[in-house]
Scaffold this active site. Sequence first.
Site, PDB file in Angstrom:
ATOM      1  N   GLY A 173       0.815  -1.213   0.000  1.00 35.88           N
ATOM      2  CA  GLY A 173       0.000   0.000   0.000  1.00 35.88           C
ATOM      3  C   GLY A 173       0.842   1.253   0.000  1.00 35.88           C
TER       4      GLY A 173
ATOM      5  N   ASP B   6      -8.024  -0.565   1.309  1.00 36.33           N
ATOM      6  CA  ASP B   6      -8.483   0.831   1.411  1.00 36.33           C
ATOM      7  C   ASP B   6      -8.743   1.497   0.057  1.00 36.33           C
ATOM      8  OD1 ASP B   6      -8.280   0.672   4.164  1.00 36.33           O
ATOM      9  OD2 ASP B   6      -6.257   1.485   4.229  1.00 36.33           O
TER      10      ASP B   6
ATOM     11  N   HIS C 134      -8.855   4.448   7.841  1.00 31.00           N
ATOM     12  CA  HIS C 134      -8.514   5.538   8.753  1.00 31.00           C
ATOM     13  C   HIS C 134      -8.437   6.887   8.055  1.00 31.00           C
ATOM     14  CE1 HIS C 134      -7.189   3.048  12.303  1.00 31.00           C
ATOM     15  NE2 HIS C 134      -7.891   4.021  12.795  1.00 31.00           N
TER      16      HIS C 134
ATOM     17  N   GLN D 103     -12.453  -8.027   7.642  1.00 33.29           N
ATOM     18  CA  GLN D 103     -12.544  -7.370   6.328  1.00 33.29           C
ATOM     19  C   GLN D 103     -11.316  -7.635   5.462  1.00 33.29           C
ATOM     20  OE1 GLN D 103     -14.499  -3.154   6.953  1.00 33.29           O
ATOM     21  NE2 GLN D 103     -13.717  -3.905   8.886  1.00 33.29           N
TER      22      GLN D 103
END
Length: 358
Positions: free
Chosen positions: A111, A136, A180, A283
């Site tokens: 990421g 995300d 977040h 998740q």
Amino acid sequence: MLRVGMLTSGGDCQALNATMRGIVKSLYGKRDDVEIYGFQEGYKGLIYSNFKMLTSKDFSGILTVGGTILGTSRQPFKKMREPDENGLDKVEAMKHTYHKLNLDCLVILGGNGTQKTANLLREEGLNIVSLPKTIDNDLWGTDMTFGFQSAVDIATDVIDKIHTTATSHSRVFIVEIMGHRVGWVALHAGIAGGADIILLPEIPYDPENLADTINRRAKEGKRFTIIAVAEGAITKKDAKLSKKEMKEKQANSPYPSVAYEVAAELQKRTDQEVRITVPGHTQRGGIPCAYDRVLSTRLGASAAQMILDGEFGYMAAMVDGETTKIPLSEVAGKLKYVDPKSSIIKEAKLVGISFGDE
Ligand code: F6P
């Protein structure tokens, strides 16, 4: 001989193995002189020269297996230039491992933070090909990251299940969804699951507004309200705080996470029963969904093509349905946020979803 190093770094997700399989199958499909060096637990394996030699067999049967066969760890980018507890220069150590093994390139799946370190290694002269991993979906340069759709499916399933029990009991349910800094998973799962309210980091909310929505629904005879809240959702008041003030607030917060804060705000303002559900790391777990398997296989094959063509310094990406390559120098350090003015937000509002902002 083609010597390829490979590592998975940062939080895991469902389609890491599927992606590595796509890369390795493609490489072996074109050449039979390939050596794969799998570094264990992300950059840690590269720093401390902890690796295992893998063959095409190791990548068979893993299309549907979640997690990562290489293991992963978080090695924050901002600490990469700091020596470790024994004074080891981590960047030099990574370069040393790469050169010692005489690698032709290093394939990095990760990421945002991972891409920054990948770019740093590129700047240090290593041949890098990276791939966009994260539930995300916040990596700049690609429309989609692998892991995202699988996480959306899981979060949607949670909201679906909450719906029936919320209806039976006439309750307000807050489902806290990962994210977040960005709210892509909450936004998509919220829409797919028919949430009444979606709270995102990108759209600060007003607790009064939330309470009004819930009280209005109750008056209209609606037996429940479902709120999908991203981990990083923030009130309009808090959005005005400086970074330092916000950190202080979070450090002294009596709430374990954002859902509890939202619940406390609502309990002050409505007489509805409120319950919280936090699916958390489920998740990121389990098998990748079909969409992610296709995406990973395509991105993996596209990364392999870059390696075969000797094109380094890029992240494999998906743009407008086509695989492409984006320079790491452009990807590093940029996040892809939900745009509050985008059509998806407008459409969600049009069907009556509240974002707590107006
Ligand atoms: O970046 C992926 C992610 O799952 C975020 O959505 C979440 O906020 C975070 O990682 C959780 O991190 P950790 O696995 O370190 O608890």
